[in-house]
Motif scaffolding. Structure first.
Motif, short mmCIF file in Angstrom:
data_model
loop_
_atom_site.label_atom_id
_atom_site.label_comp_id
_atom_site.label_asym_id
_atom_site.label_seq_id
_atom_site.Cartn_x
_atom_site.Cartn_y
_atom_site.Cartn_z
N HIS A 189 28.81 36.16 74.82
CA HIS A 189 29.15 36.86 76.15
C HIS A 189 28.09 36.35 77.06
O HIS A 189 28.33 36.12 78.42
N PHE A 190 26.80 36.37 76.78
CA PHE A 190 25.70 36.11 77.51
C PHE A 190 26.05 34.51 77.98
O PHE A 190 25.92 34.09 79.15
N TRP A 236 18.00 33.76 73.26
CA TRP A 236 19.07 34.80 73.36
C TRP A 236 20.52 34.39 72.96
O TRP A 236 21.15 35.17 72.35
N GLU A 237 20.73 33.17 73.25
CA GLU A 237 21.89 32.66 73.24
C GLU A 237 22.25 32.48 71.85
O GLU A 237 23.55 32.32 71.47
N VAL A 285 27.35 43.41 74.97
CA VAL A 285 26.13 42.50 75.28
C VAL A 285 25.95 41.57 74.11
O VAL A 285 25.24 42.13 73.25
N ARG A 327 25.61 39.51 85.12
CA ARG A 327 26.75 40.00 85.46
C ARG A 327 27.06 40.53 87.01
O ARG A 327 28.03 40.36 87.62
N LEU A 381 18.95 40.15 72.79
CA LEU A 381 18.94 40.04 74.32
C LEU A 381 19.02 41.33 74.80
O LEU A 381 19.86 42.17 74.62
N PHE A 397 21.49 40.73 80.63
CA PHE A 397 22.80 40.33 80.86
C PHE A 397 23.39 41.02 81.96
O PHE A 397 24.19 40.51 82.71
N GLU A 398 22.98 42.59 82.19
CA GLU A 398 23.82 43.00 83.07
C GLU A 398 23.35 42.56 84.60
O GLU A 398 24.24 42.53 85.66
N ARG A 404 27.08 32.78 81.53
CA ARG A 404 25.83 31.84 82.19
C ARG A 404 26.60 30.58 82.45
O ARG A 404 26.53 29.89 83.60
#
Length: 198
Positions: free
Chosen positions: A35-36, A65-66, A31, A81, A72, A77-78, A40
């Motif tokens: 990756h976020f 966050w990004e 995470v 996903r 984050l 994130f989850e 997105r």
């Protein structure tokens, strides 16, 4: 923040002896802000504004966050996903808008309600497409052959016209007509074959 590894003690205690697939899938990537952002923007194809509205946070928070200026949360994130992995997300593409699973299990077209596509229909699509391609190739071959014949025919017609063949054939036809007319009016004498000496 990093997702818990599947072999961690916390996972082993919570899921002794067996890790469900959804647990295993949640451990596939770290995470991270990168990756976020990828999840997105490229996988879900949603804007920061849309992600913020769905996660019930501000756009500034998603942006933080990004770019890594704010921690984050694993759950944010989850959640994205799981949305990406869900059937509901995969059936929510604009091109499939309005399609639904009917009572008989068929995939129903909103524009043609009587059209219900079964799983077997989807399975047969590859064979139908292959057959279509075969017919299309044969059709193209025949069209090319016809086009070649038409070109040859046009070429011969031009040759006849350019060389005066049409006029010549018409003259021959008229001359033959005249000869037949002369035969009808001429006296025809029958000539007896001569006897050979014995």
């Amino acid at each position: 923040m990093q997702a818990i590894e599947p072999k961690s003690e916390a996972i082993n205690r919570a899921f002794p002896g067996y890790h469900p697939l959804w647990v295993m899938q949640s451990q596939r990537m770290n995470v991270t802000p990168e990756h976020f952002l990828w999840l997105r923007k490229h996988l879900l194809n949603i804007t920061q504004h849309q992600a913020a509205a769905y996660l019930r946070v501000s756009v500034a928070t998603v942006s933080a966050w990004e770019n890594g200026t704010e921690s984050l949360p694993f759950m944010a994130f989850e959640l994205l996903r799981l949305v990406y992995e869900s059937t509901a997300n995969r059936l929510s593409h604009a091109q499939w808008d309005g399609w639904f699973i009917g009572k008989d299990g068929g995939f129903v077209c909103p524009d043609v309600g009587s059209l219900s596509i079964t799983p077997q229909d989807f399975g047969a699509l590859q064979y139908t497409k292959a057959e279509l391609e075969t017919h299309r190739a044969e059709n193209n071959r025949l069209r090319a052959a016809i086009a070649a014949q038409i070109a040859e025919n046009n070429s011969l017609r031009e040759l006849f016209v350019n060389q005066g063949m049409v006029d010549e054939l018409e003259n021959i036809r008229d001359r033959i007509g005249e000869l037949f007319g002369q035969l009808n009016t001429a006296k025809i004498f029958q000539i007896k074959p001569s006897r050979k000496a014995a």
